[in-house]
Write a protein that holds these residues in place. Sequence first.
Motif: not given
Length: 351
Positions: A42, A44, A46-50, A339, A341
Motif C-alpha cells: 500500500e 499510498t 492511506s491511514k484509512e486503508v492501513k 494517489i 490505489p
Amino acid sequence: MSRNYSLPTIKLKPTSLPKFLGNKRDFYRWKRDWEALQKQGEPTGSKEVKKAQLLDSLDEKITRDLRLISYSTPEDIFQILENRYGNQTAIAIEIVEELQKIPAVRGHQPRRIVELIQAVEKALKDLSDLGNTGAIKNPLVTKSIEMKLPEVLKKEWLVYAADKRNAVVPENRFDHLLAFLKDQENIYEQLEQLREEDSSRRETRMEQRHARTKSVKAVDDFASCVVCGDGKHRKRLYFCKQFRTLTLNEKRAAVKKVGACSKCLEIHEDKSYCKPGFLCKNQSCRSGDDPHHYYLCPRGTEWGQKKTKVAESILRIKKIFLRNCLPSWPNIAEMYFQILPLGFLIQLRIS
C-alpha cells in the motif's frame, strides 16, 4: 485523434498480511513483518486503508476486547496493542521460564542432551530478536542450565570453567557454556547413533518382515546424510550444519528425499516419537495448517526475497503507468501514481 495504448496485464500473487493471535512472544516479530509487508503493498500511505488492514489482521477477540474499532488511527491501535502485549520484560521472563521448565537430564540420554542444547540456542535467538540477551546471560539462569546437565557432562564443564586459560568469568560464563555445549553436540549425536545401531542389530527377523513405510525405506536407502554425506546423523537432519545453510526449497527437498518428519526433522515411523518442542512459533505459521520445524520457516528464509519481489512488481507497474498515461506530462502522471490505489493501476486500461 485518439490513440490506443495496450497496457500489459500484470498479475500479482496475492500475499496476505500476517495475523496476530495474542501471543506476547510473537508480538514484536509480527509487528515488524506486518509493517514491512503492508508498506510494500500500500504505497499510498492511506491511514484509512492501513487501519482497515490492521483490524483485519487481528484476532476478532482481541479487536472486541480492546474495542479497537473505536480508535481513529492505526498508530493509536498499535499503541494499545503494545501496552497490552508489548511488555518486553514480561516476554523475556516468559522465554526464560519456558527454558527453566525443561527437566534435568538424568543418566546417559544423548538425545535429551542434544534437545537441551537446541532449546538454549533457540531461547537465545528469541531474546536476541527482542534485544534482551541479558535475560538469559543472567548468572542465575546460567546456573539453572548447568544444573540440568547430566553429572558426567557437568563435571567436564566445571573442569573447563576452572581452567584459567579459558578465562571464564561471571560476565562471560553463559557464552563459554554455550560454546562448550555446541562442541559437545556432535559427540552426543554420535553416541545416540551408536545406540540406534546397537538396537537395530537386536531386531528379530519377524520384525524385519513387516511392511516398510516410506520413512523406513528412506533410512535404509541412505547410508549417510543426503546433504553433507556424514553417516553419523543420517536420521537427523537438524544435526547437519550444512542443512541449516540451505535455502528453504533445498531444505524441503532434502526432507522429502529421506522421508523425514517436517515437524522434528527426524526419520521415524511412529508419530509418538515426534518432538513438538521445535515447531516454528512465527504467528502466521502457527495459525496455518502446515506445522513445521523452525528450520523450515518460510518467514525466515524467503521474507527478504518476498519483499524484493513485491517492490519490483510495484516499480514495473509505475514504469508502465508513466509510459502510457500522460506521456507528455510526466510530473502529473507521477502525482496520479502516488494517489491512485494500487489495485486500480493494475486493472487500468488507457485508451
